[in-house]
Design an enzyme around this catalytic site. Structure first.
Site, PDB file in Angstrom:
ATOM      1  CG  ASP A 197     -14.268  -6.522   8.398  1.00 46.11           C
ATOM      2  OD1 ASP A 197     -14.462  -5.300   8.305  1.00 46.11           O
ATOM      3  OD2 ASP A 197     -14.161  -7.124   9.493  1.00 46.11           O
ATOM      4  CG  HIS A 255     -13.661  -5.506  12.688  1.00 47.07           C
ATOM      5  ND1 HIS A 255     -14.635  -5.790  11.776  1.00 47.07           N
ATOM      6  CD2 HIS A 255     -14.272  -4.904  13.734  1.00 47.07           C
ATOM      7  CE1 HIS A 255     -15.803  -5.358  12.239  1.00 47.07           C
ATOM      8  NE2 HIS A 255     -15.606  -4.820  13.427  1.00 47.07           N
TER       9      HIS A 255
END
Ligand SMILES: [Zn+2]
Ligand SMILES: [Zn+2]
Length: 552
Positions: free
Chosen positions: A193, A366
């Site tokens: 990610d 994130h």
């Protein structure tokens, strides 16, 4: 003879944030990871959603063994209602993700016939030559997983969306020991990610938001109205917990928020042990300082409850002086102006509005740079592909990988449609498949092309000019001067002279052309060319020009 290779093909999520979809193919087996949507950008007028182009998958439909979903966010599950009826393959996910998918499919009447299977975090499934293990990761939604994919050429780790929150609100922290174990065994490829690869340091824990909510509930003089994504179940839990501490009751407003929280309560991802959740019809009898409302609308979506409240258009809830409104989400790029308009109108009605720029009412889900580096160090992959991000995020993530010792030539920055071929020894980009955007506009999927979008853009910016020409049926000659009607182009009174001049221009050009004006395609093109040029010279605008011919 060439040895079979693993093919890794992103169909979405690598040329922009959203609509994540990754294809893995080995000989006659294909698995698909995630099927997300993207919210339209501002220039995509009238478009509701964007989903990935799956032409490639439709060609190879009989090879697809299943779709594996990492977690229940829209950018990972949102395309399922549109794609599943076309592909008709099984879908594997954890329980909460399953619940969210079911809600979505039901909304779009695509639930019947869908083959959905629940896999617990830590569980494994075999899909053709792939063995897929779900490992828990921490993200802004419970039950998120990354994937450990055993393939005939080696093991692939897909991070999903993740951060390393050591004190998550619900669910498990990211399973670092499992990853370290794998790293010791040797990993062929890591896909990780990149959404927050720009941010140095560590992402704060979800706990921080809980503390802010506590302060808000304690200090707010009247009602507290909290808006977030309906999928942010852990945030809703934080609201319930904080309300319980401050003797407030919680009212859920809006259909998608209600559906999701019911589902999450039933599955045990939301707990209301204090019994603070209340029915909306009890709202009237409650003193304002004992009320918390939870609703959607954090992205300024025009049909959401918050936006309707802001526009005094909601049946049950009106904004009152003394309300405190908390926007507990960060804007998805492209939605900023919608959100700002909503915030303005809430302030105008006397509410206090707290959002991410003025208070810590949201942390994102994130990992930042240090977390990304830690994952790279634990997994120690031979090859690395940054995923989930725009080109700059992917590039920065690639740099981070180099900084922890992954050779540049073993890092591949892919874009949607690229085919990466990997063998135990080598990796290379080996061509491209069809990829791109499919636009969803209300109920129609895919029949809005770029031409329609360009036309909408033109209309919105420069307006439209309709040219009506009367032609004699027998001679084919123009009768009189053409009529010109415009909308959204110029002020017709102020620009009367210019419009008049353009009528003469059209008349003259058709008279002098020598051709018979009844040749429609010729007239059509000619009129458009002449007016385009003339109007551009006069106004620097390019309205859409629609010539019409009437035979008299
Ligand atoms: Zn996510
Ligand atoms: Zn995501």
């Amino acid at each position: 003879m060439t040895k079979p290779r693993l093919r890794v093909i992103p169909l979405g999520g690598l040329s922009g944030i959203g609509k994540n979809m990754m294809v893995m193919e080995y000989e006659d087996d294909i698995i698909v990871i995630d099927a997300g949507l993207m919210f339209p950008e501002e220039e995509m007028l009238g478009i509701d959603l964007v989903i990935p182009d799956i032409s490639y998958l439709l060609e190879k439909r009989e090879k697809i063994r299943g779709i594996v979903i990492t977690h229940g966010h829209e950018d990972h599950i949102g395309a399922l209602p549109y794609l599943l009826p076309q592909l008709n393959v099984p879908v594997y996910s954890t329980k909460l993700t399953w619940g969210l998918i079911s809600v979505k499919l039901k909304e779009r009447k695509a639930l019947t016939g869908a083959k959905l299977t629940v896999v617990p975090p830590g569980g494994q499934i075999t899909l053709g030559k792939f063995n897929v293990e779900f490992f828990p990761v921490c993200h802004s939604i419970p039950d998120a997983v990354g994937l450990i994919i055993n393939t005939p050429v080696g093991t692939v780790v897909h991070s999903g969306d993740f951060k390393l929150d050591y004190t998550p609100v619900s669910g498990k922290p990211t399973d670092l020991s499992r990853l370290a174990q794998l790293g010791a065994q040797g990993i062929l490829l890591l896909l990780s990610d990149s959404t927050y690869a720009e941010l140095p340091g560590y992402t704060p824990s979800e706990r921080v938001v809980g503390e802010t909510l506590d302060h808000i509930m304690a200090d707010a003089p009247g009602r507290v109205i909290i808006t977030t994504f309906s999928s942010l179940v852990s945030r809703i839990q934080q609201v319930i917990d904080s309300a319980a501490k401050h003797q407030r009751r919680v009212f859920i407003v809006g259909r998608s928020m209600t559906d999701t929280s019911h589902m999450a309560l039933e599955l045990g991802y939301l707990n209301d042990t204090g019994g603070v959740l209340a029915r909306l019809d009890e709202l009237k009898s409650m003193p304002h300082n004992q009320v918390v409302l939870v609703t959607t609308g954090s992205q300024g979506e025009p049909t959401s409850a918050l936006v309707r409240m802001a526009n005094r258009d909601h049946r049950q809830v009106h904004i009152l002086r003394g309300d405190t409104i908390v926007i507990s989400a960060s804007p998805i790029p492209g939605n900023e102006s919608l959100i700002n308009r909503t915030v303005d109108s809430l302030f105008r009605q006397g509410a206090q509005v707290l959002y991410d720029k003025v208070a810590q009412v949201h942390v994102h889900g994130h990992g930042s740079q240090e977390e990304l580096k830690l994952l790279l160090n634990l997994v120690k992959p031979k090859f690395f592909v940054p995923i989930h991000g725009e080109y700059r995020h992917l590039s920065l993530h690639a740099k981070l990988a180099q900084s922890v010792g992954i050779p540049k030539e073993n890092t591949f920055i892919l874009e949607d449609g690229d085919i990466l071929e990997v063998s135990p020894q080598a990796g290379k980009i080996a061509g491209k498949v069809t990829s791109g955007n499919v636009y969803v506009d209300g109920l129609s999927v895919g029949d809005i092309g770029t031409v329609v979008l360009r036309n909408r853009r033109m209309l919105s910016r420069d307006g439209i000019v309709v040219v009506i020409m009367a032609v004699n049926k027998q001679t084919g000659k123009l009768v009189g001067r053409p009529d010109i009607i415009s909308r959204g182009f110029v002020d017709t009174r102020e620009s009367k002279d210019m419009i008049d001049e353009s009528r003469d221009l059209v008349a003259r050009s058709l008279d002098h052309s020598g051709d018979r004006p009844t040749e429609w395609s010729f007239v059509n093109t000619k009129v458009r060319d002449i007016l385009n040029k003339f109007y551009y010279e006069q106004t620097k605008r390019r309205p859409m020009i629609l010539p019409f011919m009437v035979k008299v």
